[in-house]
Design a protein around this motif. Structure first.
Motif, PDB file in Angstrom:
ATOM      1  N   LYS A 327       3.432   9.227   8.005  1.00 60.43           N
ATOM      2  CA  LYS A 327       3.255  10.672   8.140  1.00 60.43           C
ATOM      3  C   LYS A 327       2.250  11.244   7.136  1.00 60.43           C
ATOM      4  N   ASN A 328       1.466  10.337   6.531  1.00 55.32           N
ATOM      5  CA  ASN A 328       0.421  10.762   5.598  1.00 55.32           C
ATOM      6  C   ASN A 328       0.959  11.558   4.412  1.00 55.32           C
ATOM      7  N   LYS A 329       2.195  11.265   4.029  1.00 60.31           N
ATOM      8  CA  LYS A 329       2.774  11.936   2.863  1.00 60.31           C
ATOM      9  C   LYS A 329       2.385  11.231   1.565  1.00 60.31           C
ATOM     10  N   VAL A 330       2.064   9.946   1.673  1.00 56.90           N
ATOM     11  CA  VAL A 330       1.773   9.136   0.499  1.00 56.90           C
ATOM     12  C   VAL A 330       0.595   8.214   0.800  1.00 56.90           C
ATOM     13  N   ASP A 331      -0.294   8.059  -0.186  1.00 58.28           N
ATOM     14  CA  ASP A 331      -1.352   7.067  -0.115  1.00 58.28           C
ATOM     15  C   ASP A 331      -0.804   5.787  -0.742  1.00 58.28           C
ATOM     16  N   LEU A 332      -0.693   4.727   0.058  1.00 56.51           N
ATOM     17  CA  LEU A 332      -0.075   3.494  -0.425  1.00 56.51           C
ATOM     18  C   LEU A 332      -0.762   2.982  -1.678  1.00 56.51           C
ATOM     19  N   GLY A 333      -2.083   3.122  -1.739  1.00 62.16           N
ATOM     20  CA  GLY A 333      -2.814   2.625  -2.898  1.00 62.16           C
ATOM     21  C   GLY A 333      -2.516   3.367  -4.182  1.00 62.16           C
ATOM     22  N   SER A 334      -1.951   4.561  -4.076  1.00 58.77           N
ATOM     23  CA  SER A 334      -1.684   5.361  -5.274  1.00 58.77           C
ATOM     24  C   SER A 334      -0.275   5.162  -5.826  1.00 58.77           C
ATOM     25  N   VAL A 335       0.558   4.390  -5.127  1.00 54.60           N
ATOM     26  CA  VAL A 335       1.931   4.175  -5.578  1.00 54.60           C
ATOM     27  C   VAL A 335       1.934   3.118  -6.681  1.00 54.60           C
ATOM     28  N   ALA A 336       2.499   3.456  -7.828  1.00 55.68           N
ATOM     29  CA  ALA A 336       2.545   2.524  -8.953  1.00 55.68           C
ATOM     30  C   ALA A 336       3.399   1.310  -8.598  1.00 55.68           C
ATOM     31  N   ALA A 337       3.015   0.152  -9.157  1.00 58.25           N
ATOM     32  CA  ALA A 337       3.716  -1.095  -8.832  1.00 58.25           C
ATOM     33  C   ALA A 337       5.204  -1.012  -9.145  1.00 58.25           C
ATOM     34  N   GLU A 338       5.534  -0.357 -10.261  1.00 52.54           N
ATOM     35  CA  GLU A 338       6.954  -0.284 -10.649  1.00 52.54           C
ATOM     36  C   GLU A 338       7.787   0.580  -9.702  1.00 52.54           C
ATOM     37  N   GLU A 339       7.131   1.398  -8.866  1.00 54.34           N
ATOM     38  CA  GLU A 339       7.855   2.225  -7.904  1.00 54.34           C
ATOM     39  C   GLU A 339       8.000   1.536  -6.547  1.00 54.34           C
ATOM     40  N   LEU A 340       7.425   0.343  -6.423  1.00 52.43           N
ATOM     41  CA  LEU A 340       7.505  -0.410  -5.176  1.00 52.43           C
ATOM     42  C   LEU A 340       8.673  -1.390  -5.217  1.00 52.43           C
ATOM     43  N   PRO A 341       9.167  -1.818  -4.054  1.00 48.42           N
ATOM     44  CA  PRO A 341      10.198  -2.852  -4.046  1.00 48.42           C
ATOM     45  C   PRO A 341       9.622  -4.172  -4.544  1.00 48.42           C
ATOM     46  N   GLU A 342      10.456  -5.038  -5.046  1.00 52.13           N
ATOM     47  CA  GLU A 342      10.031  -6.289  -5.669  1.00 52.13           C
ATOM     48  C   GLU A 342       9.064  -7.115  -4.819  1.00 52.13           C
ATOM     49  N   PRO A 343       9.307  -7.286  -3.486  1.00 48.55           N
ATOM     50  CA  PRO A 343       8.394  -8.137  -2.709  1.00 48.55           C
ATOM     51  C   PRO A 343       6.956  -7.626  -2.635  1.00 48.55           C
ATOM     52  N   MET A 344       6.729  -6.337  -2.920  1.00 47.22           N
ATOM     53  CA  MET A 344       5.388  -5.769  -2.793  1.00 47.22           C
ATOM     54  C   MET A 344       4.608  -5.751  -4.102  1.00 47.22           C
ATOM     55  N   ARG A 345       5.284  -5.919  -5.215  1.00 43.06           N
ATOM     56  CA  ARG A 345       4.663  -5.634  -6.511  1.00 43.06           C
ATOM     57  C   ARG A 345       3.492  -6.566  -6.855  1.00 43.06           C
ATOM     58  N   ASN A 346       3.601  -7.824  -6.522  1.00 42.86           N
ATOM     59  CA  ASN A 346       2.563  -8.779  -6.897  1.00 42.86           C
ATOM     60  C   ASN A 346       1.522  -8.995  -5.799  1.00 42.86           C
ATOM     61  N   LEU A 347       1.571  -8.192  -4.750  1.00 41.04           N
ATOM     62  CA  LEU A 347       0.607  -8.309  -3.668  1.00 41.04           C
ATOM     63  C   LEU A 347      -0.615  -7.444  -3.950  1.00 41.04           C
ATOM     64  N   ASP A 348      -1.780  -7.870  -3.411  1.00 41.86           N
ATOM     65  CA  ASP A 348      -2.955  -7.019  -3.525  1.00 41.86           C
ATOM     66  C   ASP A 348      -2.860  -5.908  -2.483  1.00 41.86           C
ATOM     67  N   ALA A 349      -3.878  -5.048  -2.434  1.00 42.74           N
ATOM     68  CA  ALA A 349      -3.826  -3.880  -1.550  1.00 42.74           C
ATOM     69  C   ALA A 349      -3.653  -4.293  -0.092  1.00 42.74           C
ATOM     70  N   ALA A 350      -4.395  -5.315   0.340  1.00 40.22           N
ATOM     71  CA  ALA A 350      -4.296  -5.770   1.724  1.00 40.22           C
ATOM     72  C   ALA A 350      -2.923  -6.372   2.011  1.00 40.22           C
ATOM     73  N   GLY A 351      -2.405  -7.109   1.037  1.00 28.65           N
ATOM     74  CA  GLY A 351      -1.089  -7.722   1.221  1.00 28.65           C
ATOM     75  C   GLY A 351       0.014  -6.685   1.309  1.00 28.65           C
ATOM     76  N   ARG A 352      -0.069  -5.637   0.503  1.00 28.45           N
ATOM     77  CA  ARG A 352       0.935  -4.563   0.551  1.00 28.45           C
ATOM     78  C   ARG A 352       0.897  -3.849   1.895  1.00 28.45           C
ATOM     79  N   LYS A 353      -0.315  -3.612   2.353  1.00 27.52           N
ATOM     80  CA  LYS A 353      -0.457  -2.936   3.644  1.00 27.52           C
ATOM     81  C   LYS A 353       0.132  -3.781   4.768  1.00 27.52           C
ATOM     82  N   ALA A 354      -0.138  -5.080   4.737  1.00 25.02           N
ATOM     83  CA  ALA A 354       0.376  -5.983   5.770  1.00 25.02           C
ATOM     84  C   ALA A 354       1.897  -6.088   5.698  1.00 25.02           C
TER      85      ALA A 354
END
Length: 416
Positions: A327-354
């Motif tokens: 819903k375009n409420k958040v830009d995924l690239g702007s979310v800090a790693a510590e605010e993401l769930p564990e499986p996403m933290r060590n992924l690069d931008a493309a990996g997080r998006k996927a």
């Protein structure tokens, strides 16, 4: 040969002779006939295997800015005085049925934004004012939060100021300024409508001036409700007057699809991706808690909740990253790693998006399956109700459904 065809053929022959003359290096004006050059036969081309084109994926639905979407706002004003336990039970058990009435709502092909608010009157619990009126929740699309507050309600007070609670809701809720919005108040109770310091006639007139339609639900005898001014209040507000037996036990028919729908509804929770801090995690826990409370009411109620969770009206962009990005409420690239769930933290931008796209795909598959089963369930229940002595039209959900259908048609909404 037909005469009409001679001229084109003659012209075509002349053109062919001219081309031949040019190819032989002679001017086309030469009157001598062009020599005929024998050419070896040309072998037919080898057959080429035809590879079928890959199917073209349908275009993604165009994102609709929530601010541009049509709006449906419903404020429930519930009497919580000592005799209203049955009314609260009906509100708790039928919340998801009410929400599901808007699951396929559209106007001009665009789904509306559904917002619900809740007030209580005849309420002496903390948070109520001196007139025993309390705003339980302002307009919200957070259906889990609304469910949580409904289950927490208890009967308590004894002063039922109908006119005053309408005035409070009219003045203090953030009603949509759009002229074509559907703005509804449903007030339910059982005492005379002339209690309290605010004249109900003035209150409903003020509501009507703001484009709010007030509908009254008398919990008791129909004629007694007329005598106690419930019908007059609705008439003055251009609304509907109805009555219900608040103590009637809601008969929930079982459907063969209930168990599978309920299971898939719980499985949906695994596709939600918490982002942010402690408040977001509390919201995720609230989701699971409301599942358990709904399942505690009945399997049928849990199935109705799961169907609501599969619709566009169930959105959790405040804490779920899938909804927030969609819903375009958040830009995924702007979310800090510590605010993401564990499986996403060590992924690069493309990996997080996927990774996030995979969760969204899982959710959509579950939602589509629930909606298909839900359609089969509705067909089954429609047939079953034909043989039922009590049709359910005289319960809270039943009377609200009747009004919603009428009001939707007035404002060019389709509900199916």
């Amino acid at each position: 040969m037909k005469p009409a065809l001679k001229l084109p053929i003659i012209l075509g022959s002349a053109a062919a002779l001219a081309v031949s003359a040019l190819l032989l290096g002679k001017p086309s004006t030469d009157n001598a006939p062009a020599p005929v050059v024998a050419t070896p036969p040309v072998a037919p081309p080898a057959p080429v295997a035809v590879v079928p084109a890959a199917p073209v994926a349908p275009p993604s639905p165009q994102f609709v800015d929530p601010k541009a979407a049509p709006v449906i706002q419903i404020a429930l004003l519930l009497d919580t005085s000592g005799s209203m336990d049955g009314l609260l039970d009906q509100a708790r058990t039928q919340l998801w049925n009410i929400v599901n009435r808007f699951a396929k709502a559209k106007r001009g092909g665009v789904a509306p934004r559904l917002e619900l608010a809740l007030y209580t009157y005849g309420d002496t619990t903390p948070g109520a004012n001196s007139s025993e009126i309390r705003q339980v929740t302002p307009f919200t699309s957070d259906l889990d939060a609304l469910s949580e507050r409904l289950f927490a309600l208890r009967t308590s007070g004894g002063s039922e100021h109908g006119g005053e609670v309408i005035q409070e809701a009219t003045r203090k809720l953030e009603w949509s300024p759009k002229e074509d919005s559907m703005r509804l108040i449903f007030i339910a109770g059982n005492e005379t409508f002339i209690q309290g310091p605010v004249d109900y006639r003035e209150a409903v007139a003020a509501a009507r001036k703001k484009g709010i339609t007030v509908n009254t639900i008398h919990c008791g005898d129909y004629e007694q409700g007329i005598a106690d001014h419930w019908k007059d209040a609705a008439t003055r507000a251009d609304g509907s007057y109805m009555n219900i037996d608040q103590n009637q036990r809601v008969v929930e028919l079982a459907a063969p699809q209930d168990d599978e729908i309920a299971r898939l509804g719980t499985e949906l929770n695994n596709t939600y991706v918490v982002y942010g801090g402690a408040e977001a995690k509390e919201s995720q826990q609230r989701q699971a808690t409301q599942d358990k409370l709904s399942r505690g009411v009945s399997l049928s109620n849990m199935a109705s909740r799961a169907m609501a969770k599969s619709s566009g009206n169930y959105s959790n962009e405040s804490w779920d990253l899938v909804d927030a990005v969609k819903k375009n409420k958040v830009d995924l690239g702007s979310v800090a790693a510590e605010e993401l769930p564990e499986p996403m933290r060590n992924l690069d931008a493309a990996g997080r998006k996927a990774w996030l796209a995979a969760r969204e795909k899982e959710r959509e598959a579950l939602q589509q399956r629930i909606q298909q089963l839900g359609k089969e369930r509705q067909q089954f229940l429609a047939e079953a109700r034909k043989n039922q002595a009590t049709k359910g039209d005289d319960t809270l959900d039943g009377v609200i459904g009747q009004v919603v259908q009428r009001e939707a048609s007035k404002r060019s909404f389709t509900l199916e």
